[in-house]
Design an enzyme around this catalytic site. Structure first.
Site, PDB file in Angstrom:
ATOM      1  N   HIS A 294       5.384  11.599 -31.368  1.00  0.00           N
ATOM      2  CA  HIS A 294       6.042  12.871 -31.062  1.00  0.00           C
ATOM      3  C   HIS A 294       7.267  12.577 -30.197  1.00  0.00           C
ATOM      4  CE1 HIS A 294       2.612  14.754 -32.719  1.00  0.00           C
ATOM      5  NE2 HIS A 294       2.105  15.370 -31.674  1.00  0.00           N
TER       6      HIS A 294
ATOM      7  N   CYS B 145      -1.492  16.066 -26.701  1.00  0.00           N
ATOM      8  CA  CYS B 145      -0.596  14.908 -26.815  1.00  0.00           C
ATOM      9  C   CYS B 145       0.818  15.192 -26.291  1.00  0.00           C
ATOM     10  CB  CYS B 145      -0.526  14.441 -28.267  1.00  0.00           C
ATOM     11  SG  CYS B 145      -0.499  15.795 -29.446  1.00  0.00           S
TER      12      CYS B 145
HETATM   13  P1  NAP Z   1      -9.150  14.970 -38.336  1.00  0.00           P
HETATM   14  O1  NAP Z   1      -8.434  13.775 -38.791  1.00  0.00           O
HETATM   15  O2  NAP Z   1      -9.185  16.175 -39.215  1.00  0.00           O
HETATM   16  O3  NAP Z   1     -10.681  14.546 -37.966  1.00  0.00           O
HETATM   17  C1  NAP Z   1     -11.634  15.500 -37.592  1.00  0.00           C
HETATM   18  C2  NAP Z   1     -12.895  14.786 -37.147  1.00  0.00           C
HETATM   19  O4  NAP Z   1     -13.867  15.768 -36.699  1.00  0.00           O
HETATM   20  C3  NAP Z   1     -13.571  14.017 -38.282  1.00  0.00           C
HETATM   21  O5  NAP Z   1     -14.220  12.878 -37.768  1.00  0.00           O
HETATM   22  C4  NAP Z   1     -14.596  15.023 -38.772  1.00  0.00           C
HETATM   23  O6  NAP Z   1     -15.688  14.421 -39.450  1.00  0.00           O
HETATM   24  C5  NAP Z   1     -15.067  15.585 -37.445  1.00  0.00           C
HETATM   25  N1  NAP Z   1     -15.758  16.853 -37.643  1.00  0.00           N
HETATM   26  C6  NAP Z   1     -15.281  17.968 -38.220  1.00  0.00           C
HETATM   27  N2  NAP Z   1     -16.272  18.898 -38.294  1.00  0.00           N
HETATM   28  C7  NAP Z   1     -17.370  18.371 -37.736  1.00  0.00           C
HETATM   29  C8  NAP Z   1     -18.693  18.793 -37.533  1.00  0.00           C
HETATM   30  N3  NAP Z   1     -19.120  20.011 -37.914  1.00  0.00           N
HETATM   31  N4  NAP Z   1     -19.584  17.957 -36.945  1.00  0.00           N
HETATM   32  C9  NAP Z   1     -19.193  16.701 -36.579  1.00  0.00           C
HETATM   33  N5  NAP Z   1     -17.948  16.223 -36.763  1.00  0.00           N
HETATM   34  C10 NAP Z   1     -17.050  17.039 -37.331  1.00  0.00           C
HETATM   35  O7  NAP Z   1      -8.570  15.492 -36.953  1.00  0.00           O
HETATM   36  P2  NAP Z   1      -7.989  14.640 -35.726  1.00  0.00           P
HETATM   37  O8  NAP Z   1      -6.519  14.631 -35.812  1.00  0.00           O
HETATM   38  O9  NAP Z   1      -8.731  13.349 -35.608  1.00  0.00           O
HETATM   39  O10 NAP Z   1      -8.332  15.607 -34.520  1.00  0.00           O
HETATM   40  C11 NAP Z   1      -9.663  15.902 -34.186  1.00  0.00           C
HETATM   41  C12 NAP Z   1      -9.635  16.762 -32.938  1.00  0.00           C
HETATM   42  O11 NAP Z   1      -9.113  15.992 -31.854  1.00  0.00           O
HETATM   43  C13 NAP Z   1      -8.720  17.982 -33.033  1.00  0.00           C
HETATM   44  O12 NAP Z   1      -9.374  19.084 -33.627  1.00  0.00           O
HETATM   45  C14 NAP Z   1      -8.366  18.211 -31.596  1.00  0.00           C
HETATM   46  O13 NAP Z   1      -9.376  18.966 -30.965  1.00  0.00           O
HETATM   47  C15 NAP Z   1      -8.343  16.808 -31.028  1.00  0.00           C
HETATM   48  N6  NAP Z   1      -6.958  16.276 -30.987  1.00  0.00           N
HETATM   49  C16 NAP Z   1      -6.424  16.127 -29.802  1.00  0.00           C
HETATM   50  C17 NAP Z   1      -5.145  15.663 -29.710  1.00  0.00           C
HETATM   51  C18 NAP Z   1      -4.496  15.575 -28.395  1.00  0.00           C
HETATM   52  O14 NAP Z   1      -3.425  16.079 -28.315  1.00  0.00           O
HETATM   53  N7  NAP Z   1      -5.101  14.943 -27.402  1.00  0.00           N
HETATM   54  C19 NAP Z   1      -4.395  15.325 -30.815  1.00  0.00           C
HETATM   55  C20 NAP Z   1      -4.969  15.474 -32.033  1.00  0.00           C
HETATM   56  C21 NAP Z   1      -6.278  15.960 -32.095  1.00  0.00           C
HETATM   57  P3  NAP Z   1     -15.680  14.326 -41.081  1.00  0.00           P
HETATM   58  O15 NAP Z   1     -14.684  13.260 -41.433  1.00  0.00           O
HETATM   59  O16 NAP Z   1     -17.090  13.974 -41.389  1.00  0.00           O
HETATM   60  O17 NAP Z   1     -15.280  15.676 -41.583  1.00  0.00           O
HETATM   61  O1  3JN Z   2      -0.408  19.257 -33.592  1.00  0.00           O
HETATM   62  C1  3JN Z   2      -0.325  18.328 -32.791  1.00  0.00           C
HETATM   63  O2  3JN Z   2       0.610  17.522 -32.828  1.00  0.00           O
HETATM   64  C2  3JN Z   2      -1.371  18.171 -31.743  1.00  0.00           C
HETATM   65  C3  3JN Z   2      -2.588  18.900 -32.117  1.00  0.00           C
HETATM   66  C4  3JN Z   2      -3.613  19.005 -31.340  1.00  0.00           C
HETATM   67  C5  3JN Z   2      -4.769  19.798 -31.710  1.00  0.00           C
HETATM   68  C6  3JN Z   2      -5.041  20.021 -33.065  1.00  0.00           C
HETATM   69  C7  3JN Z   2      -6.122  20.810 -33.433  1.00  0.00           C
HETATM   70  C8  3JN Z   2      -6.931  21.371 -32.481  1.00  0.00           C
HETATM   71  C9  3JN Z   2      -5.603  20.333 -30.742  1.00  0.00           C
HETATM   72  C10 3JN Z   2      -5.346  20.028 -29.308  1.00  0.00           C
HETATM   73  O3  3JN Z   2      -5.487  18.872 -28.927  1.00  0.00           O
HETATM   74  O4  3JN Z   2      -5.015  20.919 -28.543  1.00  0.00           O
HETATM   75  C11 3JN Z   2      -6.670  21.153 -31.137  1.00  0.00           C
HETATM   76  C12 3JN Z   2      -7.578  21.781 -30.132  1.00  0.00           C
HETATM   77  O5  3JN Z   2      -8.434  21.088 -29.642  1.00  0.00           O
HETATM   78  O6  3JN Z   2      -7.443  22.978 -29.878  1.00  0.00           O
END
Ligand code: NAP
Ligand code: 3JN
Length: 340
Positions: free
Chosen positions: A246, A132
């Site tokens: 952010h 992000c």
């Molecule tokens: P979150 O609110 O903690 O949600 C995590 C999601 O992953 C939930 O739907 C969870 O399901 C699912 N999950 C966890 N373990 C799993 C498994 N073993 N099998 C299937 N699903 C599983 O986190 P979030 O903020 O949405 O972020 C999720 C991911 O998106 C991050 O880890 C990161 O890789 C990515 N992300 C990217 C950005 C970006 O900068 N583009 C920003 C934030 C996050 P349950 O609810 O069933 O546990």
């Molecule tokens: O912390 C933030 O503001 C962005 C977080 C992104 C994030 C959180 C957990 C795992 C990532 C990411 O998008 O890089 C990951 C990941 O996929 O490594």
């Protein structure tokens, strides 16, 4: 118009729920929507276009045949394990995690910056969505780079708790509630230190070079997206007690001099950018006002007098929308318009 079978993996999370909202708002042509999460969410139903859709548990033994596009946000471990399985079964995966971002065969795409890279989805069936903090920075800087060639970027971030997931949002709320009630603050669980009324100069883990992983993601991803492998970039990433959006204080040094007026003119014409810059009237982008918006907001644009050709600016975007879900859905829109 053709309609597509879309999967959202990690549908119950902060990013996944925003994916559903953005798909609905943009009226993405969906024939069938499949939602996946962990066993914890078995049986849960999520609303989409007035219907309730049941969440499926993600399992390696499943077939993913019939899915055209899979939007992943269930963490890097799930992306590493499952994206190749979805791709094997015919889907194009748009992955929000860091798992595939630096793979040379996987395109890392911000539609306003390098939409042409979407063509490389053919390599592995996977497209990576950047971090992000990287997305909002490159949307604002690429138009300036095209005119004045950026030589160096110095960025400090002010990242909201929603970037760390749903549990981090609740952690800030619970700490603020306890503080206001005069109680002892609950100890930090999802963030490395107390976040209420505090700023934490740590996002993700520390690496041997003393930078955090978040900082190195910003550096490496910026070079890949801007197709400038030698670009000098340095970053300090900080978590602040803000729920959504952010902010970034960004300093650039350019080869060609840009005046403030020229920079504003370029940014006013840039896709996906809104300039909010009238300091005398206290107008500049604010995190609470940018939350819920899809554009990248830029303000506080001013010359850096300490170098010959330098600018400072303040860049703000909604991390769950343009920083994650909106960017991913925009990539999906390019895919269906040009490739599927
Ligand atoms: P979150 O609110 O903690 O949600 C995590 C999601 O992953 C939930 O739907 C969870 O399901 C699912 N999950 C966890 N373990 C799993 C498994 N073993 N099998 C299937 N699903 C599983 O986190 P979030 O903020 O949405 O972020 C999720 C991911 O998106 C991050 O880890 C990161 O890789 C990515 N992300 C990217 C950005 C970006 O900068 N583009 C920003 C934030 C996050 P349950 O609810 O069933 O546990
Ligand atoms: O912390 C933030 O503001 C962005 C977080 C992104 C994030 C959180 C957990 C795992 C990532 C990411 O998008 O890089 C990951 C990941 O996929 O490594």
């Amino acid at each position: 118009m053709r309609e597509f079978v879309v999967a959202v993996v990690g549908a119950t999370g902060a990013v996944g729920r925003m994916m559903l909202q953005v798909l609905e708002e943009r009226n993405f042509p969906i024939k069938d929507l499949r939602l996946f999460a962990s066993p914890k969410s078995k049986g849960l139903k999520l609303p989409f276009k007035g219907e309730e859709i049941e969440v499926e548990v993600l399992e390696e033994t499943q077939s993913f045949r019939g899915i055209d596009i899979a939007l992943f946000s269930a963490g890097a471990a799930r992306s590493l394990a499952y994206a190749p399985l979805f791709a094997r079964d015919g889907a194009v995966v748009i992955d929000n995690s860091s798992a595939w971002r630096m793979d040379p065969e996987v395109p890392l795409v911000v539609p306003e910056v390098n939409p042409h890279a979407v063509a490389q989805h053919k390599n592995k069936g996977i497209i990576a969505n950047p971090n992000c903090s990287t997305i909002q920075m490159v949307v604002a800087l690429k138009p300036l780079h095209d005119v004045a060639k950026i030589k160096r970027i110095v960025v400090s971030t002010y990242q909201s708790v929603s970037g760390a997931g749903q549990k981090a949002i609740e952690e800030l709320m619970n700490q603020v509630r306890a503080w206001c009630a005069g109680e002892i603050l609950p100890p930090p669980k999802n963030l490395p230190q107390t976040i209420a009324f505090n700023c934490i100069p740590q996002i993700d883990v520390f690496l041997p070079n003393r930078y955090t992983k978040e900082e190195m993601k910003m550096i490496e991803e910026t070079r890949k997206i801007m197709e400038e492998p030698e670009l000098r970039v340095t970053a300090t990433t900080v978590r602040v007690p803000v729920f959504y959006s952010h902010a970034e204080a960004v300093n650039i040094e350019t080869e060609k001099k840009l005046t403030v007026e020229e920079a504003i003119e370029i940014l006013n014409k840039a896709p996906g950018v809104i300039v909010l810059d009238d300091p005398e009237n206290k107008i500049y982008p604010l995190q609470i006002e940018v939350a819920g918006r899809d554009e990248v907001f830029v303000g506080r644009i001013r010359e850096d007098f300490s170098v010959e050709c330098g600018l400072n600016m303040w860049i703000v975007a909604d991390n769950l929308r343009k920083g994650a879900a909106t960017n991913a859905v925009q990539i999906a829109e390019i895919l269906i318009q040009k490739y599927l």
